[in-house]
Design an enzyme around this catalytic site. Structure first.
Site, PDB file in Angstrom:
ATOM      1  N   ARG A  41     -14.397  38.374 -28.247  1.00 38.74           N
ATOM      2  CA  ARG A  41     -13.823  37.319 -29.088  1.00 38.74           C
ATOM      3  C   ARG A  41     -14.159  37.506 -30.563  1.00 38.74           C
ATOM      4  NH1 ARG A  41     -12.258  32.563 -26.265  1.00 38.74           N
ATOM      5  NH2 ARG A  41     -11.422  33.272 -24.306  1.00 38.74           N
ATOM      6  N   ARG A  45     -11.520  32.353 -33.846  1.00 39.63           N
ATOM      7  CA  ARG A  45     -11.746  31.194 -34.704  1.00 39.63           C
ATOM      8  C   ARG A  45     -12.964  31.258 -35.606  1.00 39.63           C
ATOM      9  NH1 ARG A  45     -10.939  26.963 -30.064  1.00 39.63           N
ATOM     10  NH2 ARG A  45     -11.787  28.793 -29.027  1.00 39.63           N
ATOM     11  N   ARG A  54      -3.159  32.212 -38.166  1.00 39.00           N
ATOM     12  CA  ARG A  54      -2.669  31.562 -36.948  1.00 39.00           C
ATOM     13  C   ARG A  54      -2.027  30.201 -37.210  1.00 39.00           C
ATOM     14  NH1 ARG A  54      -4.390  30.921 -32.125  1.00 39.00           N
ATOM     15  NH2 ARG A  54      -2.865  29.281 -32.257  1.00 39.00           N
ATOM     16  N   ASP A  90      -4.355  37.676 -24.564  1.00 36.88           N
ATOM     17  CA  ASP A  90      -5.075  36.736 -23.704  1.00 36.88           C
ATOM     18  C   ASP A  90      -4.892  37.159 -22.261  1.00 36.88           C
ATOM     19  OD1 ASP A  90      -6.539  33.947 -24.025  1.00 36.88           O
ATOM     20  OD2 ASP A  90      -5.454  33.951 -22.124  1.00 36.88           O
ATOM     21  N   TYR A 165      -7.307  30.018 -12.788  1.00 29.71           N
ATOM     22  CA  TYR A 165      -6.425  29.232 -13.669  1.00 29.71           C
ATOM     23  C   TYR A 165      -5.154  28.807 -12.933  1.00 29.71           C
ATOM     24  CZ  TYR A 165      -9.463  30.226 -17.591  1.00 29.71           C
ATOM     25  OH  TYR A 165     -10.543  30.270 -18.423  1.00 29.71           O
TER      26      TYR A 165
HETATM   27  O1  CP3 Z   1     -12.050  39.295 -27.898  1.00 29.04           O
HETATM   28  C1  CP3 Z   1     -11.134  39.193 -28.716  1.00 29.04           C
HETATM   29  O2  CP3 Z   1     -11.353  38.942 -29.932  1.00 29.04           O
HETATM   30  C2  CP3 Z   1      -9.716  39.458 -28.279  1.00 29.04           C
HETATM   31  C3  CP3 Z   1      -8.959  38.351 -27.886  1.00 29.04           C
HETATM   32  C4  CP3 Z   1      -9.174  37.560 -26.597  1.00 29.04           C
HETATM   33  C5  CP3 Z   1      -8.685  36.249 -26.489  1.00 29.04           C
HETATM   34  N1  CP3 Z   1      -8.819  35.842 -25.201  1.00 29.04           N
HETATM   35  C6  CP3 Z   1      -8.084  35.505 -27.594  1.00 29.04           C
HETATM   36  C7  CP3 Z   1      -8.131  34.024 -27.552  1.00 29.04           C
HETATM   37  C8  CP3 Z   1      -9.686  37.918 -25.351  1.00 29.04           C
HETATM   38  C9  CP3 Z   1     -10.376  39.196 -24.933  1.00 29.04           C
HETATM   39  C10 CP3 Z   1      -9.447  36.804 -24.479  1.00 29.04           C
HETATM   40  C11 CP3 Z   1      -9.770  36.819 -23.046  1.00 29.04           C
HETATM   41  C12 CP3 Z   1      -9.818  35.551 -22.307  1.00 29.04           C
HETATM   42  N2  CP3 Z   1      -8.972  34.478 -22.377  1.00 29.04           N
HETATM   43  C13 CP3 Z   1     -10.758  35.279 -21.287  1.00 29.04           C
HETATM   44  C14 CP3 Z   1     -11.827  36.219 -20.838  1.00 29.04           C
HETATM   45  C15 CP3 Z   1     -12.955  36.253 -21.793  1.00 29.04           C
HETATM   46  C16 CP3 Z   1     -13.877  35.061 -21.713  1.00 29.04           C
HETATM   47  O3  CP3 Z   1     -14.083  34.436 -22.749  1.00 29.04           O
HETATM   48  O4  CP3 Z   1     -14.413  34.825 -20.634  1.00 29.04           O
HETATM   49  C17 CP3 Z   1     -10.492  33.997 -20.789  1.00 29.04           C
HETATM   50  C18 CP3 Z   1     -11.258  33.263 -19.718  1.00 29.04           C
HETATM   51  C19 CP3 Z   1      -9.344  33.507 -21.483  1.00 29.04           C
HETATM   52  C20 CP3 Z   1      -8.659  32.215 -21.294  1.00 29.04           C
HETATM   53  C21 CP3 Z   1      -8.738  31.425 -22.553  1.00 29.04           C
HETATM   54  N3  CP3 Z   1      -7.897  31.612 -23.617  1.00 29.04           N
HETATM   55  C22 CP3 Z   1      -9.708  30.457 -22.938  1.00 29.04           C
HETATM   56  C23 CP3 Z   1     -10.823  29.949 -22.055  1.00 29.04           C
HETATM   57  C24 CP3 Z   1      -9.419  30.089 -24.255  1.00 29.04           C
HETATM   58  C25 CP3 Z   1     -10.216  29.172 -25.172  1.00 29.04           C
HETATM   59  C26 CP3 Z   1      -9.682  27.799 -25.302  1.00 29.04           C
HETATM   60  C27 CP3 Z   1     -10.278  27.093 -26.505  1.00 29.04           C
HETATM   61  O5  CP3 Z   1      -9.503  26.721 -27.382  1.00 29.04           O
HETATM   62  O6  CP3 Z   1     -11.506  26.962 -26.582  1.00 29.04           O
HETATM   63  C28 CP3 Z   1      -8.288  30.806 -24.658  1.00 29.04           C
HETATM   64  C29 CP3 Z   1      -7.655  30.754 -25.972  1.00 29.04           C
HETATM   65  C30 CP3 Z   1      -7.939  31.910 -26.858  1.00 29.04           C
HETATM   66  N4  CP3 Z   1      -7.851  33.212 -26.467  1.00 29.04           N
HETATM   67  C31 CP3 Z   1      -8.285  31.848 -28.227  1.00 29.04           C
HETATM   68  C32 CP3 Z   1      -8.382  33.173 -28.676  1.00 29.04           C
HETATM   69  C33 CP3 Z   1      -8.668  33.657 -30.065  1.00 29.04           C
HETATM   70  C34 CP3 Z   1      -8.461  30.569 -29.035  1.00 29.04           C
HETATM   71  C35 CP3 Z   1      -7.134  29.951 -29.295  1.00 29.04           C
HETATM   72  C36 CP3 Z   1      -6.827  29.748 -30.745  1.00 29.04           C
HETATM   73  O7  CP3 Z   1      -7.338  30.452 -31.626  1.00 29.04           O
HETATM   74  O8  CP3 Z   1      -5.976  28.882 -31.010  1.00 29.04           O
END
Ligand code: CP3
Length: 367
Positions: A41, A45, A54, A90, A165
């Protein structure tokens, strides 16, 4: 480029191609010029430039826009000097591209409009057609050109974590519905995970064939399972994802949270690198995983919110304990928390490099 490039330079030391980078070399247990570091990640953010870019675009729309994907993926590489980029995407994206109605709600996570609750729901899931991934190939090709010697990590969600999910309908703590489905409908469970494994493999192949230098399979929530259930009902499907890469010559990283008891099994699924969260010291993780695999991890992301002395002490500890592993890719034990000061991430990357750059290491071929 990428998948088919040679792994070692003539000199046997890290060279200026992603396939010969410290990340790829550490993943294979080869000597490195310094311990490679990146952050799960890292794109996201914690970066003001990410939030600016974004603004006004939904998460899953951004993931399908090659311009945004390229720029967001590059942001943390420029800022922190990390040793790898990870594609901005994602884990639910392959499902979305296939036509499943999923939204990522800010501050919540993926929400599924019609959760999978029956055998019929499993059979109704649409397959992922590789032709729909043109946007992804465009983004990866552009990124590989921009990144030069820095490797790009492609990724996918593992079948189990995606199933949580789909079945829960969104994020959950206990994953009780998921487990109930797994026990009550073993055949449909197997079919569901088969399908998710196929779509993850399609998604990974597209990234590797466009030039990604490594892949990571995120099985974030596998730690909620017993070793016996994981071995019998989940591991074969994660192995199928790696098998789906065929002879593509890129290192495979396999990550989950709370997986201390599953580590030997997670290694068995076909990874070169096992990701470890912060709960287990890396020397103990190395004992559990064995000498055939490298480790990635495992600084507690919450430590980055503490004072500088604590950050430094913990980084040093992780680096030291990581020396017990065949190879070590420094990372956090889970993703960067949104409140993290990006300056601290830059500092950690610098400190890891400083602590592990050894002038004594040969930089030229032995005569
Ligand atoms: O690592 C990176 O920087 C690359 C991008 C990345 C994202 N999601 C971008 C993202 C990666 C590798 C993921 C994987 C992902 N997504 C996982 C596995 C990794 C982990 O953290 O366990 C999981 C479980 C998800 C599902 C998911 N997507 C979640 C739980 C969330 C967070 C929700 C929140 O708002 O707290 C997301 C959204 C997400 N994926 C964001 C980003 C940058 C945030 C959304 C935003 O910026 O508006």
């Amino acid at each position: 480029m990428g998948g088919s490039a040679v792994v070692t330079s003539a000199a046997g030391t890290p060279g200026p191609s992603p396939a010969d980078s410290d990340l790829v070399r550490a993943a294979r247990g080869l000597p490195v010029s310094r311990t490679p570091v990146w952050f799960m990640r890292q794109a996201g953010r914690s970066l003001p430039e990410y939030r600016a870019l974004r603004a006004g675009t939904a998460m899953l729309a951004a993931c399908q826009d090659p311009d945004l994907v390229t720029e967001i993926t590059l942001q943390p590489v420029r800022r922190h000097g990390v040793d790898a980029a990870i594609l901005f995407s994602d884990i639910v994206l392959p499902l979305v591209v296939a036509g499943v109605d999923i939204e990522i709600k800010p501050g919540v996570g993926p929400v599924v409009a019609e959760p999978v609750r029956s055998v019929a729901d499993v059979d109704a899931l649409p397959p992922l057609e590789p032709e729909r991934l043109a946007f992804l190939e465009t983004a990866v090709r552009r990124l590989v050109a921009e990144l030069g010697p820095t490797p790009l990590i492609g990724f996918a969600g593992a079948p189990f974590t995606l199933a949580t999910y789909l079945i829960e309908g969104g994020p959950s703590k206990e994953h009780a519905r998921t487990k109930a489905f797994m026990y009550a409908e073993p055949e449909a469970w197997g079919r569901l995970l088969d399908r998710l494994a196929i779509s993850a493999a399609v998604f990974l192949r597209a990234q590797v064939d466009a030039g990604a230098s490594a892949v990571q399979l995120f099985d974030s929530w596998a730690g909620v399972l017993s070793a016996a259930d994981y071995a019998e009902r989940v591991l074969p499907h994660s192995r199928a994802v790696f098998d789906g890469l065929g002879d593509r010559n890129v290192p495979r990283i396999h990550f989950g949270v709370g997986t201390g008891e599953l580590l030997p099994l997670i290694g068995d699924a076909g990874a070169d690198v096992v990701g470890v969260d912060w709960r287990l010291p890396l020397d103990e993780a190395a004992r559990r995983v064995g000498p055939q695999r490298s480790l990635q991890g495992n600084l507690d992301p919450a430590v980055l919110l503490a004072d500088r002395a604590t950050v430094d002490r913990e980084v040093r500890r992780v680096v030291e304990q990581g020396r017990a592993a065949r190879g070590h890719v420094f990372n956090l034990g889970h993703g960067v928390l949104p409140d993290t000061d990006p300056g601290v991430l830059t500092h950690v990357a610098e400190l890891v490099h400083e602590l592990t750059t050894s002038p004594a290491r040969p930089t030229a071929p032995m005569p």
